[in-house]
Design a protein around this motif. Structure first.
Motif, PDB file in Angstrom:
ATOM      1  N   GLY A  70       0.797  -1.225   0.000  1.00  0.00           N
ATOM      2  CA  GLY A  70       0.000   0.000   0.000  1.00  0.00           C
ATOM      3  C   GLY A  70       0.824   1.268   0.000  1.00  0.00           C
ATOM      4  N   VAL A  74       0.730   0.165   4.847  1.00  0.00           N
ATOM      5  CA  VAL A  74       0.556  -1.043   5.669  1.00  0.00           C
ATOM      6  C   VAL A  74       1.514  -1.024   6.865  1.00  0.00           C
ATOM      7  CG1 VAL A  74       0.764  -3.552   5.708  1.00  0.00           C
ATOM      8  CG2 VAL A  74      -0.307  -2.435   3.750  1.00  0.00           C
TER       9      VAL A  74
ATOM     10  N   THR B 191     -10.183  -0.021  -5.363  1.00  0.00           N
ATOM     11  CA  THR B 191      -9.468  -0.569  -4.212  1.00  0.00           C
ATOM     12  C   THR B 191     -10.431  -0.942  -3.097  1.00  0.00           C
ATOM     13  OG1 THR B 191      -9.199   1.590  -3.223  1.00  0.00           O
ATOM     14  CG2 THR B 191      -7.429   0.854  -4.652  1.00  0.00           C
ATOM     15  N   ASN B 194      -9.461  -0.685   0.472  1.00  0.00           N
ATOM     16  CA  ASN B 194      -8.429  -1.541   1.069  1.00  0.00           C
ATOM     17  C   ASN B 194      -7.047  -0.957   0.791  1.00  0.00           C
ATOM     18  OD1 ASN B 194      -6.586  -3.578   1.673  1.00  0.00           O
ATOM     19  ND2 ASN B 194      -8.112  -5.160   1.281  1.00  0.00           N
ATOM     20  N   ILE B 195      -6.326  -0.626   1.877  1.00  0.00           N
ATOM     21  CA  ILE B 195      -5.040   0.043   1.657  1.00  0.00           C
ATOM     22  C   ILE B 195      -4.031  -0.859   0.967  1.00  0.00           C
ATOM     23  CG2 ILE B 195      -5.151   1.777   3.474  1.00  0.00           C
ATOM     24  CD1 ILE B 195      -3.518  -0.138   5.230  1.00  0.00           C
ATOM     25  N   ASN B 196      -4.221  -2.170   1.078  1.00  0.00           N
ATOM     26  CA  ASN B 196      -3.273  -3.082   0.430  1.00  0.00           C
ATOM     27  C   ASN B 196      -3.334  -3.001  -1.090  1.00  0.00           C
ATOM     28  OD1 ASN B 196      -2.055  -4.633   2.680  1.00  0.00           O
ATOM     29  ND2 ASN B 196      -4.204  -5.023   3.111  1.00  0.00           N
ATOM     30  N   LEU B 197      -4.417  -2.421  -1.601  1.00  0.00           N
ATOM     31  CA  LEU B 197      -4.577  -2.370  -3.051  1.00  0.00           C
ATOM     32  C   LEU B 197      -4.194  -1.022  -3.638  1.00  0.00           C
ATOM     33  CD1 LEU B 197      -7.935  -4.330  -3.425  1.00  0.00           C
ATOM     34  CD2 LEU B 197      -5.653  -5.101  -4.041  1.00  0.00           C
ATOM     35  N   ASN B 420       3.187  -9.810   4.525  1.00  0.00           N
ATOM     36  CA  ASN B 420       1.836  -9.285   4.635  1.00  0.00           C
ATOM     37  C   ASN B 420       0.828 -10.415   4.405  1.00  0.00           C
ATOM     38  OD1 ASN B 420      -0.541  -7.856   4.416  1.00  0.00           O
ATOM     39  ND2 ASN B 420       0.352  -6.211   3.190  1.00  0.00           N
ATOM     40  N   PHE B 422      -2.232 -10.310   3.744  1.00  0.00           N
ATOM     41  CA  PHE B 422      -3.127 -10.029   2.624  1.00  0.00           C
ATOM     42  C   PHE B 422      -2.646 -10.729   1.349  1.00  0.00           C
ATOM     43  CE2 PHE B 422      -4.231  -7.312  -1.016  1.00  0.00           C
ATOM     44  CZ  PHE B 422      -5.608  -7.290  -0.897  1.00  0.00           C
ATOM     45  N   TRP B 425      -4.087 -14.139   0.589  1.00  0.00           N
ATOM     46  CA  TRP B 425      -5.425 -14.134  -0.009  1.00  0.00           C
ATOM     47  C   TRP B 425      -5.342 -13.792  -1.494  1.00  0.00           C
ATOM     48  CZ3 TRP B 425      -8.546 -16.733   2.687  1.00  0.00           C
ATOM     49  CH2 TRP B 425      -8.475 -16.720   4.080  1.00  0.00           C
TER      50      TRP B 425
END
Lengths: 317, 520
Positions: A70, A74, B191, B194-197, B420, B422, B425
C-alpha cells in the motif's frame, strides 16, 4: 583503608546504578519497521543505521523488519497501532504526513512521535545536459512562454507537490509527467524526453557524474557543499526557502519521554560514528542529526506546506 | 581490457568463486520450487548479504539470478507447474514432451537453451555494456508505448484456435492492471477502501497464485479424477536420458539465435522485462515451426511437444538476465524488477549503480559482468547435479502429497513478499481465477501479458499524449520517433500477416474445391 574501601564500594554502587538506569531500556530487541521492500532507499539507510546501532547497544539489537504494501501505508499503520513502549520504531518518511490525506490511511500524523531525523534530502530541478537552459532563471523565463514537461515520481508525491509549490511561488504552470521509479525518470531526462525533473538531491547526485544531466537549483537554505555553483531556490528567484523529503525514526504516540530520549541519543551516537558517516555517504545519502524536537519541527513544517497545497490542488481523497 | 582482467581477478578469489557456485545451485533449487522465485529469494537474502564483502554477496546474487530462470523449467516440464514466471510458456510443450516419455530431452533442451541464451547475452554485456546503454536512453514515453503494443501483439502467436478468447484474456489482464491509484490523477481505483490495493494488486503474490496455486488445483483435480483406491501412488514422468541428438541441436540453432537476440534487446529496455521477452520469442518460434515443420510426418503440433516451444522461451529468459544489467550497471536504470534488487544490494555496500560505478568500483562492476559468463557456464553441470539429486527426490513424492507441498510453498512465498497476510489471499484468489479460466479454456498467457504491460501501456500513453499535446500521430512520426514508428508497423504486421495468410489459404482451398468440382 576502610575509607578507601567504602569509597570503592560506593563508587561501584553508583556505577552499577548508572548501568541499571541505562539498561532499563532497551531490555529486549527493537523492531525497526521499514514500510517498503528490501533494497529501497529507506531499507538501505535503515540497515546501515541498525548495523552501527548494534555495535553501540549492549544486550539488545535493532532488527530491521520489512512490512511492505500500500505504498508504505501497511507498515506505517502497523506502527501507529503498536504498543508505545519503544520496541516498535518506524522508519518515518515524508509520506507519513501526506498518506492520511492522499491515500486514505487510517492513522494521523499526530499518532506518531518523531524521535530523530537522520537524512534531509532537498529537492532539485534537473534538466537534460542537452537542454537549452543553463540556469534556473532561463528555465523559469522559458516556462512563462511555453508549458514545460516536468517529470515527477507520481501525482501527489512530495515531488509533484514541490512542483505545485513552485507554481504557487512563481505563478507558472507546469505539465507533469508522472513516471514511476527513479530509473525510468533518469531515462526520460538523460535521454532528453522531457524538459525537466524534480528530484531529491541524493538520487540526482548519483547521476551527476554521467554528463547526461544538469541541476539548476536546490531547495535548501544554503548552497550544497558538494555543488557550490548551484544556487538555492531563493537565489534562483523561487520563494521557497526549503523543500526537502526527510527520513527519520518515529514511535507510536504515548511512548514515554525517557524512551524517546534514549532512542534519540542512540541515533546521535550513530550519527557521530565515522564508519557510519562514510557508509551513508558512499551510498549517496548525506547523514545529519536532529533530535525529537528538531525532527518534530521539520515534520510540522512539511505538514503545513503540503496540506495547503493538497487542498488548493484538490488532491485529497 | 585491463578492467575486464580486473573483473576476472576479483572473481578468481576462491570465496567469491565459491559463492557464485553456491548462488547457481541455490538459484536452480529456488527456481525449481513453485511459489518461490528469485525476487523472493533476493528479498530474503539481501538482509543477510549485509555482513558479507560486496564481491561475495553480488557473486551469489548473480548466480541466483541466472540459475533461477533455468530452474523454473524443471517443474514446468515435469509437473506442468512453472517454477518461475519466466518458465510459464515452457510448461506447454515441455510437459507435453514429458508425457510422451521425453522428459529428459525436454529438460535437456531447456537447460541447453538457457546456457546458449545466457552466454550470448553475457558476451554482449562484456563487450558492449557502456555503448549499448545509450540505446536504452533512446526509449522515451512514445517508444515505450510502441514497445508495449508490440508486446501485446505477440499474443497472436499464442492464440491457437479461438482468437476471441485470447483477446478477452488480454483484456481481463489489462483491466486488472488498472486496480490501484491512477498514475495520472493519483486517485484510487477499484481498491474498495483496502489500503493493500493502493499500489495495485501486489504483483509477486499474484504471479504465485496464477502459476503455483492454479497448477496445484489442476494437479488436485487430476489426482481426484484418476483416483483408484486399489492402485498405488501414481508416479511422475521418468526423466530418462538427457542426451540431445545432433540433428535436433542443428534444428534449434536458429531458434536460439533469434530468441537470444530478442532477449538481449528486450532485457536492455527498462520496464519490458522477462515475460515480454519470452512471449516475443515464443511467438517467433511458433511462426517458424508452423512454416517449416507443422504437418510433416513425425512432427508434433505446436503446443503439444514441439521442441522449439521449449527452446525459445528458455533461451530468451536467460538472455534477459545478463542484458538487463546493461542499463543497470552503466546508467543505474534497472531493466526489470529482479535486477532492480541489485541496486539495493549495491547500495547496501556503499556503491551506487550508474555512470560512476565503473570508475569508482571498476573491480566490482566488471566482476559482476564476468560472473554472468561463468554462472552460465556452471548451469549445465549444476543442473545435472540438481536433476539427479534434489529434483529426483522431490518428484518421487506422490502427487497427493505434492499438491499440499506446492500449496504450502506458494502461500509462504506469497507471504514473504512484504510479510503481509493479505498477500496470501491474493495468491489464493488469483489461483482460483486462473483455474476457472482454464476450465473455460480462456488462455492465461495473454492475461498475464496484459497484467504486466497494462501499467506501462497506460502511463506511457498518457505521458506521450501529454508531451504531444494530444496528438496521436506522434506514435507514427517516422522523423522524430523512428523507433516507435517501426515498432508500430511491426505490430501491425504481427496481426495482418496471419490474417492475410489465412485468407489466402481459404481462397486456395475454395479454388481447389471448385477445381475438383469442375473435374468431377
Amino acid at each position: 583503608m576502610k575509607h578507601l574501601n567504602l569509597a570503592a564500594v560506593s563508587l561501584t554502587a553508583v556505577l552499577m546504578a548508572g548501568t541499571a538506569v541505562a539498561q532499563s531500556y532497551p531490555e529486549g530487541d527493537i523492531d525497526l519497521v521499514v514500510p517498503f521492500d528490501p533494497g529501497g532507499s529507506v531499507d538501505v539507510t535503515s540497515r546501515i543505521i541498525a548495523e552501527t546501532a548494534n555495535t553501540i547497544l549492549e544486550g539488545a539489537e535493532i532488527n530491521v523488519v520489512n512490512r511492505a504494501g500500500g505504498g508504505g501505508v501497511v507498515g506505517q499503520t502497523t506502527v501507529a497501532r503498536a504498543d508505545p513502549d519503544g520496541y516498535t520504531v518506524l522508519a518515518m518518511t515524508s509520506s507519513v504526513v501526506t498518506n492520511p490525506q492522499m491515500k486514505g490511511a487510517g492513522y494521523a500524523v499526530s499518532d506518531f512521535r518523531p524521535v530523530a531525523l537522520y537524512n534531509l534530502d532537498p529537492e532539485v530541478i534537473a534538466v537534460p545536459a542537452s537542454s537549452p537552459f543553463e540556469t534556473a532563471e532561463e528555465f523559469l523565463a522559458a516556462a512563462e512562454d511555453e508549458t514545460m514537461n516536468v517529470v515527477v515520481a507520481g501525482i501527489a508525491t512530495s515531488h509533484h507537490m514541490s512542483g505545485l509549490a513552485i507554481e504557487r511561488a512563481t505563478g507558472l504552470e507546469f505539465s507533469y509527467i508522472p513516471t514511476k521509479g527513479f530509473g525510468a525518470q533518469v531515462q526520460a531526462i538523460a535521454g532528453g524526453h522531457a524538459d525537466a525533473a524534480l528530484w531529491p538531491l541524493g538520487e540526482a547526485a548519483s547521476q551527476m557524474g554521467s554528463g547526461d544531466i544538469r541541476i539548476l537549483a536546490i531547495a535548501s537554505e544554503e548552497r550544497s557543499e558538494d555543488y557550490p555553483d548551484v544556487p538555492t531556490f531563493e537565489e534562483a528567484g523561487i520563494d521557497i526557502p526549503i523543500w526537502a523529503t526527510f527520513r527519520g525514526w518515529a514511535v507510536p504516540k504515548g511512548t514515554p519521554d525517557e524512551v524517546v530520549a534514549d532512542l534519540s541519543d542512540l541515533m546521535q551516537q550513530v550519527s557521530e560514528t565515522p564508519a557510519y558517516v562514510e557508509k551513508m555517504e558512499a551510498a549517496g545519502y548525506t547523514p545529519t542529526f536532529r533530535d525529537s524536537d528538531g525532527f518534530s519541527f521539520v515534520v510540522d513544517n512539511y505538514a503545513e506546506q503540503t496540506s495547503a497545497i493538497i487542498e488548493e490542488a484538490g488532491l485529497g481523497q | 581490457m585491463d578492467m575486464i582482467l580486473l573483473g576476472f581477478q576479483t572473481l578468481a578469489d576462491p570465496m567469491v568463486a565459491l559463492m557464485l557456485l553456491v548462488g547457481v545451485m541455490a538459484g536452480m533449487v529456488v527456481g525449481s520450487i513453485p511459489g518461490i522465485n528469485d525476487n523472493i529469494a533476493f528479498a530474503v537474502f539481501i538482509p543477510f548479504s549485509f555482513s558479507m564483502p560486496a564481491e561475495t554477496a553480488l557473486a551469489l546474487m548473480v548466480g541466483v539470478y541466472c540459475a533461477a530462470a533455468t530452474g523454473g523449467a524443471i517443474p514446468a516440464i515435469v509437473l506442468k507447474v512453472p517454477g518461475t514466471a519466466s518458465s510459464l510458456l515452457t510448461a506447454e510443450d515441455g510437459h507435453a514432451m514429458a508425457r510422451k516419455g521425453l522428459a529428459g530431452r525436454a529438460l535437456s533442451i531447456a537447460i541447453t537453451s538457457s546456457v546458449v541464451g545466457g552466454i550470448l547475452s553475457s558476451i554482449v554485456l562484456l563487450l558492449f555494456a557502456p555503448s549499448l546503454a545509450r540505446v536504452a536512453l533512446e526509449f522515451g514515453y512514445v517508444e515505450n508505448f510502441a514497445l508495449a503494443i508490440l508486446g501485446l501483439s505477440s499474443v497472436v502467436g499464442l492464440l491457437r484456435g479461438n482468437i476471441v478468447k485470447g483477446v478477452i484474456a488480454a483484456l481481463i489482464g489489462l483491466l486488472v492492471a488498472t486496480i490501484g491509484f491512477s498514475p495520472m490523477t493519483g486517485a484510487a481505483r477499484f481498491t474498495f477502501g483496502n489500503i493493500n490495493l493502493i499500489e495495485g494488486i501486489p504483483f509477486v503474490p499474484l504471479l504465485v497464485g496464477l502459476f503455483g496455486i492454479a497448477a496445484m488445483l489442476d494437479l488436485k483435480a487430476d489426482v481426484m479424477k484418476t483416483r483408484d483406491p486399489d492402485a498405488g501412488p501414481e508416479s511422475l514422468p521418468k526423466i530418462g536420458s538427457l542426451r540431445l541428438p545432433k540433428g535436433l541441436m542443428r534444428r534449434l540453432t536458429p531458434v536460439w539465435g533469434t530468441s537470444a537476440a530478442i532477449g538481449n534487446v528486450i532485457g536492455m529496455l527498462p520496464g519490458a522485462g522477462m515475460l515480454m521477452a519470452i512471449f516475443l520469442a515464443y511467438d517467433q518460434a511458433a511462426r517458424r515451426f508452423r512454416r517449416k515443420f507443422e504437418g510433416q510426418p513425425g512432427e508434433e503440433t505446436w503446443g503439444d511437444g514441439a521442441p522449439e516451444g521449449v527452446a525459445a522461451p528458455e533461451a530468451a529468459n536467460n538472455a534477459v538476465t545478463a542484458s538487463s544489467m546493461v542499463p543497470l550497471l552503466s546508467l543505474g536504470i534497472p531493466g526489470n524488477s529482479t535486477s532492480a534488487l541489485f541496486i539495493g544490494a549495491l547500495a547496501l555496500h556503499g556503491m551506487v549503480p550508474g555512470p560512476l560505478l565503473f570508475t569508482q568500483h571498476g573491480n566490482v562492476a566488471w566482476m559482476i559482468i564476468v560472473s554472468f559468463l561463468f554462472a552460465n557456464l556452471l548451469l549445465w553441470p549444476v543442473a545435472w547435479v540438481v536433476l539427479r539429486t534434489v529434483s529426483r527426490s522431490i518428484f518421487a513424492i506422490r502427487k497427493e502429497a505434492m499438491v499440499g507441498v506446492i500449496a504450502m510453498l506458494c502461500l509462504m512465498g506469497a507471504y514473504s513478499d512484504g510479510a503481509n497476510l493479505f498477500n496470501m489471499w491474493v495468491a489464493i484468489a488469483a489461483g482460483v481465477v486462473a483455474y476457472v479460466m482454464r476450465l473455460a479454456s480462456i488462455p492465461l498467457g495473454p492475461a498475464i501479458l496484459g497484467l504486466v504491460l497494462g501499467p506501462q501501456l497506460e502511463s506511457s500513453l498518457n505521458n506521450s499524449l501529454r508531451i504531444s499535446n494530444g496528438d496521436w500521430l506522434i506514435f507514427f512520426d517516422a522523423v522524430n520517433h523512428p523507433i516507435s514508428a517501426g515498432m508500430m508497423v511491426a505490430s501491425a504486421l504481427l496481426w495482418i500477416v496471419p490474417a492475410a495468410m489465412g485468407l489466402r489459404d481459404r481462397a486456395r482451398a475454395a479454388k481447389a474445391a471448385a477445381a475438383t468440382k469442375d473435374n468431377g
